[in-house]
Scaffold this motif. Structure first.
Motif, PDB file in Angstrom:
ATOM      1  N   VAL A   1      -2.951   5.733   1.012  1.00  0.00           N
ATOM      2  CA  VAL A   1      -4.492   4.978   1.636  1.00  0.00           C
ATOM      3  C   VAL A   1      -5.070   6.126   1.772  1.00  0.00           C
ATOM      4  O   VAL A   1      -4.583   7.356   2.538  1.00  0.00           O
ATOM      5  CB  VAL A   1      -4.068   4.628   3.115  1.00  0.00           C
ATOM      6  CG1 VAL A   1      -5.189   3.740   3.705  1.00  0.00           C
ATOM      7  CG2 VAL A   1      -3.227   3.172   3.124  1.00  0.00           C
TER       8      VAL A   1
ATOM      9  N   PRO B   1      -9.107  -1.116   7.604  1.00  0.00           N
ATOM     10  CA  PRO B   1      -8.202   0.315   7.522  1.00  0.00           C
ATOM     11  C   PRO B   1      -6.720  -0.957   7.352  1.00  0.00           C
ATOM     12  O   PRO B   1      -6.329  -1.382   8.226  1.00  0.00           O
ATOM     13  CB  PRO B   1      -8.134   1.626   8.367  1.00  0.00           C
ATOM     14  CG  PRO B   1      -9.358   0.918   8.566  1.00  0.00           C
ATOM     15  CD  PRO B   1      -9.917  -0.262   8.704  1.00  0.00           C
ATOM     16  N   GLN B   2      -5.599  -0.218   6.168  1.00  0.00           N
ATOM     17  CA  GLN B   2      -4.513  -0.920   6.597  1.00  0.00           C
ATOM     18  C   GLN B   2      -3.616   0.550   6.915  1.00  0.00           C
ATOM     19  O   GLN B   2      -3.281   1.707   6.361  1.00  0.00           O
ATOM     20  CB  GLN B   2      -4.487  -1.387   5.761  1.00  0.00           C
ATOM     21  CG  GLN B   2      -5.167  -3.473   6.234  1.00  0.00           C
ATOM     22  CD  GLN B   2      -4.786  -3.891   6.812  1.00  0.00           C
ATOM     23  OE1 GLN B   2      -3.620  -4.700   6.953  1.00  0.00           O
ATOM     24  NE2 GLN B   2      -6.303  -4.179   7.481  1.00  0.00           N
TER      25      GLN B   2
ATOM     26  N   SER C   1     -10.081   2.418   0.973  1.00  0.00           N
ATOM     27  CA  SER C   1      -9.562   2.109  -0.730  1.00  0.00           C
ATOM     28  C   SER C   1      -8.254   2.516   0.322  1.00  0.00           C
ATOM     29  O   SER C   1      -7.779   3.189   0.698  1.00  0.00           O
ATOM     30  CB  SER C   1     -10.240   3.499  -1.133  1.00  0.00           C
ATOM     31  OG  SER C   1     -10.269   4.715  -1.055  1.00  0.00           O
ATOM     32  N   ALA C   2      -7.599   2.896  -0.901  1.00  0.00           N
ATOM     33  CA  ALA C   2      -5.464   2.161  -1.071  1.00  0.00           C
ATOM     34  C   ALA C   2      -5.106   2.259  -2.333  1.00  0.00           C
ATOM     35  O   ALA C   2      -5.745   1.217  -3.026  1.00  0.00           O
ATOM     36  CB  ALA C   2      -4.937   1.043   0.396  1.00  0.00           C
TER      37      ALA C   2
ATOM     38  N   GLY D   1      -9.757   5.378   5.437  1.00  0.00           N
ATOM     39  CA  GLY D   1      -9.529   3.696   5.257  1.00  0.00           C
ATOM     40  C   GLY D   1     -10.399   3.021   4.706  1.00  0.00           C
ATOM     41  O   GLY D   1      -9.889   1.249   4.811  1.00  0.00           O
TER      42      GLY D   1
ATOM     43  N   LEU E   1      -0.006   2.090   5.977  1.00  0.00           N
ATOM     44  CA  LEU E   1       0.974   2.974   4.193  1.00  0.00           C
ATOM     45  C   LEU E   1       1.613   1.877   4.793  1.00  0.00           C
ATOM     46  O   LEU E   1       2.428   2.016   5.530  1.00  0.00           O
ATOM     47  CB  LEU E   1       1.090   3.737   4.601  1.00  0.00           C
ATOM     48  CG  LEU E   1       1.419   5.087   3.892  1.00  0.00           C
ATOM     49  CD1 LEU E   1       0.720   4.704   2.454  1.00  0.00           C
ATOM     50  CD2 LEU E   1       2.537   6.327   4.469  1.00  0.00           C
TER      51      LEU E   1
ATOM     52  N   LEU F   1     -10.645  -1.770   0.252  1.00  0.00           N
ATOM     53  CA  LEU F   1     -10.028  -2.572   1.889  1.00  0.00           C
ATOM     54  C   LEU F   1     -11.489  -2.498   3.182  1.00  0.00           C
ATOM     55  O   LEU F   1     -11.065  -2.991   4.076  1.00  0.00           O
ATOM     56  CB  LEU F   1      -9.717  -1.547   2.494  1.00  0.00           C
ATOM     57  CG  LEU F   1      -7.930  -0.822   1.753  1.00  0.00           C
ATOM     58  CD1 LEU F   1      -7.526   0.210   2.756  1.00  0.00           C
ATOM     59  CD2 LEU F   1      -6.995  -1.890   1.295  1.00  0.00           C
TER      60      LEU F   1
ATOM     61  N   LEU G   1       0.915  -1.027   0.204  1.00  0.00           N
ATOM     62  CA  LEU G   1       0.261  -0.101   0.096  1.00  0.00           C
ATOM     63  C   LEU G   1       0.680   1.503   0.268  1.00  0.00           C
ATOM     64  O   LEU G   1       2.124   1.686   1.321  1.00  0.00           O
ATOM     65  CB  LEU G   1      -0.659  -0.119   1.320  1.00  0.00           C
ATOM     66  CG  LEU G   1      -2.126  -1.093   0.970  1.00  0.00           C
ATOM     67  CD1 LEU G   1      -2.844  -1.815   2.090  1.00  0.00           C
ATOM     68  CD2 LEU G   1      -2.548  -1.897   0.009  1.00  0.00           C
TER      69      LEU G   1
END
Length: 104
Positions: A12, A39-40, A18-19, A16, A42, A34, A9
């Motif tokens: 981001v 949420p993930q 989409s990325a 949280g 960066l 996502l 990623l």
């Protein structure tokens, strides 16, 4: 052939959801949904399929999946693949723990 691709990623969205993900060689860049993984951070790795992150990967897992995908391409080109499976070469296969008792 439909296969997931490990993507890191690189951007981001604030919400949280989409990325932007990029393959390790930088040749594949894709906008990802996502919502299946949450949420993930960066720089994190996900397994992407059809525009969505399907699972979260460690950097080591992402490298193994990328090597396996490269092996498929190498076989199609008629090249050797042993270097892409260094963790499996020159060792005996091991049963998973849940099968060890059943084989005794």
């Amino acid at each position: 052939m439909c296969m997931g691709i490990p993507l890191r990623l690189t951007e981001v969205a604030a919400d949280g959801e989409s990325a932007l993900g990029e393959s390790r060689d930088g040749r594949h860049v894709e906008r990802l949904d996502l919502r299946l993984v949450g949420p993930q951070p960066l720089g994190g790795w996900v397994l992407a399929f059809l525009g969505a992150a399907r699972s979260v990967l460690t950097a080591a897992e992402a490298a193994q999946v990328a090597d396996a995908l490269e092996a498929v391409a190498a076989v199609q080109r008629g090249e050797g693949i042993d270097h892409l499976f260094a963790d499996l070469i020159d060792r005996e296969p091991e049963l998973p723990d849940h099968l060890k008792d059943a084989s005794a």
